[in-house]
Write an enzyme that holds these catalytic residues in place. Sequence first.
Site, PDB file in Angstrom:
ATOM      1  N   GLU A 233       0.822  -1.226   0.000  1.00 29.67           N
ATOM      2  CA  GLU A 233       0.000   0.000   0.000  1.00 29.67           C
ATOM      3  C   GLU A 233       0.856   1.277   0.000  1.00 29.67           C
ATOM      4  O   GLU A 233       0.837   2.051   0.955  1.00 29.67           O
ATOM      5  CB  GLU A 233      -0.980  -0.028   1.176  1.00 29.67           C
ATOM      6  CG  GLU A 233      -1.938  -1.210   1.071  1.00 29.67           C
ATOM      7  CD  GLU A 233      -3.083  -1.163   2.074  1.00 29.67           C
ATOM      8  OE1 GLU A 233      -2.988  -0.452   3.091  1.00 29.67           O
ATOM      9  OE2 GLU A 233      -4.088  -1.863   1.833  1.00 29.67           O
ATOM     10  N   GLU A 328      -4.771  -8.723  -1.249  1.00 32.62           N
ATOM     11  CA  GLU A 328      -5.311  -8.441   0.086  1.00 32.62           C
ATOM     12  C   GLU A 328      -6.732  -7.902   0.037  1.00 32.62           C
ATOM     13  O   GLU A 328      -7.046  -7.020  -0.763  1.00 32.62           O
ATOM     14  CB  GLU A 328      -4.437  -7.419   0.817  1.00 32.62           C
ATOM     15  CG  GLU A 328      -4.936  -7.107   2.237  1.00 32.62           C
ATOM     16  CD  GLU A 328      -4.175  -5.976   2.897  1.00 32.62           C
ATOM     17  OE1 GLU A 328      -2.938  -5.963   2.806  1.00 32.62           O
ATOM     18  OE2 GLU A 328      -4.813  -5.097   3.500  1.00 32.62           O
TER      19      GLU A 328
END
Length: 474
Positions: A233, A328
């Site tokens: 991220e 994810e």
Amino acid sequence: MKNINKKLQILLLLPLIAVQIKCGSSQNVVTNSGKASSWITTTDESSKLKKQEDLVFSSETNSNQTIEVNPSEKFQTIEGFGFSLTGGSAQAILKLDKAKKEALLQELFSRKKDAISLSYLRISIGASDLNEKVFSYDDLPEGQTDLKLEKFDLGPDLNDVVPLLKEILAINPQIKIMGSPWSPPVWMKDNGSSKGGSLQPKYYQVYAEYFLKYIEAMKSHGIVIDAITPQNEPLHPGNNPSMYMTAEQQADFIGNNLGPAFAKAKIKTKIIVYDHNCNKPEYPLTILKDAKANPFVAGSAFHLYEGDISALSTVHDAFPNKDLYFTEQYTGSKSSFESDLKWSVKNVVIGSMRNWSKNALSWGLANDEYYKPFTPGGCSTCKGALMIDHAQNIKREVGYYIIGHASKFVPEGSVRIGSNISGNLYNVAFKTPSGQTVLIVENDGTAAETFNIKYNQKQISTTLNAGAVATYVW
């Protein structure tokens, strides 16, 4: 003369022997018996990955809506389905007594009848926010640096993730493992903190060597890292740990440092870029368009907290020779079994597969009854696939069934094949290495749906409740 007759007999027998050998080599291939097995999970939890009565293919026709499975239409080869084995997940599982732990690991990772046969794990390089504390593999007192990485050490992972992975690999030696860092050592960052900040360019080469050290250290324990992402991220610097990394910075790091370091060391570990939400496909596209970075990049990875799953196809269409991964998606402590089952199967499993992903991973594999451990500032609402309480009771949460509907039936090496979306019936189909056909269906409507599954000019008719998920195998 006798010898000539014997030779003739052998020559005449050779075609028959060849046929027998060919048949013998196909004994493990499952042929279409005219029946389909099915497993269903319902939103009211009355059925959870529960086997139903077999369905029979026939030539009869009706006016039902139809999902037609087309085995001649082939797409990507699948690498696996699974979860992130966070440090917290490993700790939760390792607290079980020996017999319970062994039984659970067999259920999760073996190919036994009652197992869900997970085939892909993502692990954090250093701590994720689902560790009990923040750490990297080269933590130093403030003001110090370690340019030769002489103090590199797997540290806390040696107490939980590494030993548990060894047990998992003993059950499934072929399981794929991806590593992703949440933050490099803080001395490499411009803010000197585990949270946020950016990697200083003067440490790009040292950080590339850090990845090599990690891969080599894991290999020394018998753990092969199949792929890494340079940053989890990269556009979310508010987590703890975390780091901000622009697409241009990631392209620079890969093209000039990480990629060449891997090539020089003859490291086969794949470099997968981005590893963030579907709302920014321009991020991986920027890297893939970079002439220096592109040759070192195997593919792009996505999450779906923002954006649309079709972003994977956007990247695929621009660079069809580069792979796609879905790495994810969490299930939350404040959402329901029903909503998570419907949304995640539709988007994470079916959606990612229909948009070229080679895997589909949910977030944490396990936690305790308080959703712990997590770092200060880490995710306090992330619900693992398993809840293991302090009395060693194991509860299989919704994530277990979301992934289980695929992992149990679609092993590594399966190929996605054609199937049409029919009304509210979202679906995806596969051909497995053993020759089975697998169809996963989610009824996204508000009422039960009766429909046909058509294959090779024959069909079965069945009904699926609103929000329910079914896997059909024949």
